[in-house]
Design a protein around this motif. Structure first.
Motif, PDB file in Angstrom:
ATOM      1  N   PRO A  31       4.481   7.364  -9.081  1.00  0.00           N
ATOM      2  CA  PRO A  31       5.209   6.557  -8.094  1.00  0.00           C
ATOM      3  C   PRO A  31       4.297   5.412  -7.617  1.00  0.00           C
ATOM      4  CG  PRO A  31       5.174   8.892  -7.483  1.00  0.00           C
ATOM      5  CD  PRO A  31       4.270   8.739  -8.659  1.00  0.00           C
ATOM      6  N   MET A  32       4.917   4.312  -7.205  1.00  0.00           N
ATOM      7  CA  MET A  32       4.141   3.109  -6.884  1.00  0.00           C
ATOM      8  C   MET A  32       2.976   3.328  -5.916  1.00  0.00           C
ATOM      9  SD  MET A  32       4.610   0.747  -8.771  1.00  0.00           S
ATOM     10  CE  MET A  32       4.261  -0.910  -8.266  1.00  0.00           C
ATOM     11  N   PRO A  33       3.166   4.083  -4.816  1.00  0.00           N
ATOM     12  CA  PRO A  33       2.020   4.235  -3.900  1.00  0.00           C
ATOM     13  C   PRO A  33       0.809   4.862  -4.601  1.00  0.00           C
ATOM     14  CG  PRO A  33       4.043   5.010  -2.870  1.00  0.00           C
ATOM     15  CD  PRO A  33       4.381   4.739  -4.309  1.00  0.00           C
ATOM     16  N   LEU A  34       1.097   5.805  -5.498  1.00  0.00           N
ATOM     17  CA  LEU A  34       0.006   6.459  -6.220  1.00  0.00           C
ATOM     18  C   LEU A  34      -0.600   5.513  -7.260  1.00  0.00           C
ATOM     19  CD1 LEU A  34      -1.284   9.183  -6.040  1.00  0.00           C
ATOM     20  CD2 LEU A  34       0.305  10.048  -7.767  1.00  0.00           C
ATOM     21  N   ALA A  35       0.280   4.748  -7.933  1.00  0.00           N
ATOM     22  CA  ALA A  35      -0.217   3.783  -8.928  1.00  0.00           C
ATOM     23  C   ALA A  35      -1.120   2.752  -8.257  1.00  0.00           C
ATOM     24  CB  ALA A  35       0.952   3.083  -9.622  1.00  0.00           C
ATOM     25  N   ARG A  36      -0.701   2.313  -7.051  1.00  0.00           N
ATOM     26  CA  ARG A  36      -1.533   1.346  -6.317  1.00  0.00           C
ATOM     27  C   ARG A  36      -2.862   1.975  -5.937  1.00  0.00           C
ATOM     28  NH1 ARG A  36       3.010   0.317  -3.114  1.00  0.00           N
ATOM     29  NH2 ARG A  36       4.244  -1.352  -4.015  1.00  0.00           N
ATOM     30  N   ALA A  37      -2.790   3.221  -5.445  1.00  0.00           N
ATOM     31  CA  ALA A  37      -4.031   3.894  -5.015  1.00  0.00           C
ATOM     32  C   ALA A  37      -4.950   4.121  -6.222  1.00  0.00           C
ATOM     33  CB  ALA A  37      -3.699   5.210  -4.326  1.00  0.00           C
ATOM     34  N   ASN A  38      -4.360   4.546  -7.351  1.00  0.00           N
ATOM     35  CA  ASN A  38      -5.176   4.819  -8.554  1.00  0.00           C
ATOM     36  C   ASN A  38      -5.548   3.549  -9.306  1.00  0.00           C
ATOM     37  OD1 ASN A  38      -4.820   7.516  -8.066  1.00  0.00           O
ATOM     38  ND2 ASN A  38      -3.183   7.792  -9.570  1.00  0.00           N
ATOM     39  N   GLN A  39      -4.812   2.470  -8.994  1.00  0.00           N
ATOM     40  CA  GLN A  39      -4.980   1.166  -9.662  1.00  0.00           C
ATOM     41  C   GLN A  39      -4.652   1.206 -11.157  1.00  0.00           C
ATOM     42  OE1 GLN A  39      -8.449  -1.050  -8.509  1.00  0.00           O
ATOM     43  NE2 GLN A  39      -8.259  -0.420  -6.397  1.00  0.00           N
ATOM     44  N   PHE A  40      -3.785   2.105 -11.559  1.00  0.00           N
ATOM     45  CA  PHE A  40      -3.247   2.042 -12.915  1.00  0.00           C
ATOM     46  C   PHE A  40      -1.944   2.820 -12.953  1.00  0.00           C
ATOM     47  CE2 PHE A  40      -3.781   6.294 -14.729  1.00  0.00           C
ATOM     48  CZ  PHE A  40      -4.730   6.869 -13.886  1.00  0.00           C
ATOM     49  N   PHE A  78       7.834   6.698 -25.827  1.00  0.00           N
ATOM     50  CA  PHE A  78       8.671   6.049 -24.813  1.00  0.00           C
ATOM     51  C   PHE A  78       7.779   5.392 -23.767  1.00  0.00           C
ATOM     52  CE2 PHE A  78       8.315   9.289 -21.463  1.00  0.00           C
ATOM     53  CZ  PHE A  78       8.002  10.438 -22.186  1.00  0.00           C
ATOM     54  N   PHE A  79       8.434   4.587 -22.907  1.00  0.00           N
ATOM     55  CA  PHE A  79       7.690   3.702 -22.000  1.00  0.00           C
ATOM     56  C   PHE A  79       8.051   4.052 -20.557  1.00  0.00           C
ATOM     57  CE2 PHE A  79       8.375   1.713 -26.081  1.00  0.00           C
ATOM     58  CZ  PHE A  79       7.061   1.438 -26.448  1.00  0.00           C
ATOM     59  N   PRO A  80       7.204   4.834 -19.901  1.00  0.00           N
ATOM     60  CA  PRO A  80       7.572   5.378 -18.587  1.00  0.00           C
ATOM     61  C   PRO A  80       7.583   4.361 -17.450  1.00  0.00           C
ATOM     62  CG  PRO A  80       5.658   6.525 -19.538  1.00  0.00           C
ATOM     63  CD  PRO A  80       5.919   5.325 -20.374  1.00  0.00           C
ATOM     64  N   ALA A  81       6.973   3.182 -17.651  1.00  0.00           N
ATOM     65  CA  ALA A  81       6.927   2.200 -16.550  1.00  0.00           C
ATOM     66  C   ALA A  81       7.352   0.836 -17.061  1.00  0.00           C
ATOM     67  CB  ALA A  81       5.518   2.116 -15.971  1.00  0.00           C
ATOM     68  N   GLY A  85       4.740  -2.301 -13.616  1.00  0.00           N
ATOM     69  CA  GLY A  85       4.101  -1.063 -13.154  1.00  0.00           C
ATOM     70  C   GLY A  85       5.045  -0.088 -12.461  1.00  0.00           C
ATOM     71  N   ARG A  86       6.275  -0.537 -12.145  1.00  0.00           N
ATOM     72  CA  ARG A  86       7.209   0.408 -11.501  1.00  0.00           C
ATOM     73  C   ARG A  86       7.666   1.451 -12.500  1.00  0.00           C
ATOM     74  NH1 ARG A  86      11.991  -1.854 -10.567  1.00  0.00           N
ATOM     75  NH2 ARG A  86      11.419  -3.643 -11.845  1.00  0.00           N
ATOM     76  N   PRO A  87       7.768   2.715 -12.077  1.00  0.00           N
ATOM     77  CA  PRO A  87       8.270   3.742 -12.999  1.00  0.00           C
ATOM     78  C   PRO A  87       9.718   3.437 -13.401  1.00  0.00           C
ATOM     79  CG  PRO A  87       7.341   4.741 -11.007  1.00  0.00           C
ATOM     80  CD  PRO A  87       7.414   3.259 -10.757  1.00  0.00           C
ATOM     81  N   ASP A  88      10.043   3.733 -14.649  1.00  0.00           N
ATOM     82  CA  ASP A  88      11.423   3.563 -15.112  1.00  0.00           C
ATOM     83  C   ASP A  88      12.111   4.925 -14.996  1.00  0.00           C
ATOM     84  OD1 ASP A  88      13.796   3.329 -16.483  1.00  0.00           O
ATOM     85  OD2 ASP A  88      12.959   2.061 -18.068  1.00  0.00           O
ATOM     86  N   PRO A  89      13.047   5.054 -14.029  1.00  0.00           N
ATOM     87  CA  PRO A  89      13.645   6.372 -13.767  1.00  0.00           C
ATOM     88  C   PRO A  89      14.406   6.938 -14.957  1.00  0.00           C
ATOM     89  CG  PRO A  89      14.774   4.650 -12.508  1.00  0.00           C
ATOM     90  CD  PRO A  89      13.601   3.996 -13.172  1.00  0.00           C
ATOM     91  N   ARG A  90      14.775   6.063 -15.906  1.00  0.00           N
ATOM     92  CA  ARG A  90      15.517   6.553 -17.082  1.00  0.00           C
ATOM     93  C   ARG A  90      14.666   7.465 -17.947  1.00  0.00           C
ATOM     94  NH1 ARG A  90      17.195   0.745 -19.219  1.00  0.00           N
ATOM     95  NH2 ARG A  90      14.982   0.522 -18.731  1.00  0.00           N
ATOM     96  N   THR A  91      13.352   7.464 -17.712  1.00  0.00           N
ATOM     97  CA  THR A  91      12.478   8.257 -18.584  1.00  0.00           C
ATOM     98  C   THR A  91      12.220   9.670 -18.046  1.00  0.00           C
ATOM     99  OG1 THR A  91      10.466   7.428 -17.544  1.00  0.00           O
ATOM    100  CG2 THR A  91      11.314   6.178 -19.428  1.00  0.00           C
TER     101      THR A  91
END
Ligand SMILES: O=C(O)CCC(=O)C(=O)O
Ligand SMILES: [Fe+2]
Length: 180
Positions: A31-40, A78-81, A85-91
């Protein structure tokens, strides 16, 4: 950890599911907050099935109604984001209950998170015909407009200054003089 916008491979993993083992519904991207915190974030998932499984153990995409049955050597990509960088919920996907033993290798490709407001790389030389660097020195040293409308108002002010007129006064006059 990858630098901003750089791709890297996470360490590959191998999982073994025995009868009745599963992996509940999840997204591989953070999720975005975690991606921002982890920076990837995770931008690609590759699953390689290491053995053939006749019963159970498929990988199912919950929203897409697509299931992949493990076959030795079969790869699922498949491509999860999304690119930003936003997660793609379809995945969203599930490893359904194994019946036969299942072996699978997971490989994720991560990309360094592009922090908002960070500098974009310069455009390729073919697109660099008119950047501020190519402006005459006098203009280039002035603050450049940040938006089109701001650009228009800077241009009007510049014109008015050269004609010795006040832009605001002129705009008001045009309004009052509507119809004349
Ligand atoms: O084992 C599977 O079929 C899927 C595994 C998976 O989704 C994962 O490891 O993230
Ligand atoms: Fe997954």
């Amino acid at each position: 950890m990858p630098a901003s916008r750089q791709y890297c491979y996470e360490s590959p993993q191998v999982a073994c599911y025995q009868s009745n083992q599963h992996f509940l519904s999840h997204e591989d991207a953070f999720p975005m907050p975690l991606a921002r915190a982890n920076q990837f974030n995770r931008h690609a998932t590759v699953l390689i099935y290491l053995n053939s499984v006749d019963q159970g153990g498929s990988t199912c995409f919950d929203h897409l109604g697509v299931c992949v049955q493990p076959r030795q050597g079969r790869a699922l990509l498949f491509f999860p984001a999304f690119a930003d960088g936003r997660p793609d919920p379809r995945t969203l996907h599930t490893a359904v209950d194994a019946k036969d033993t299942k072996w699978v290798m997971q490989q994720w490709v991560a990309r360094g998170y592009q922090l908002p407001g960070t500098v974009q790389p310069p455009p390729p030389p073919s697109l660099q015909a008119s950047t501020s660097n190519s402006l005459p020195a006098q203009l280039a040293s002035q603050p450049q407009p940040r938006s089109q409308s701001e650009g228009a108002s800077v241009a009007r002010k510049d014109l008015a200054a050269r004609k010795g007129k006040d832009v605001k006064g002129k705009a008001a006059k045009v309004k009052r003089g509507f119809g004349k």
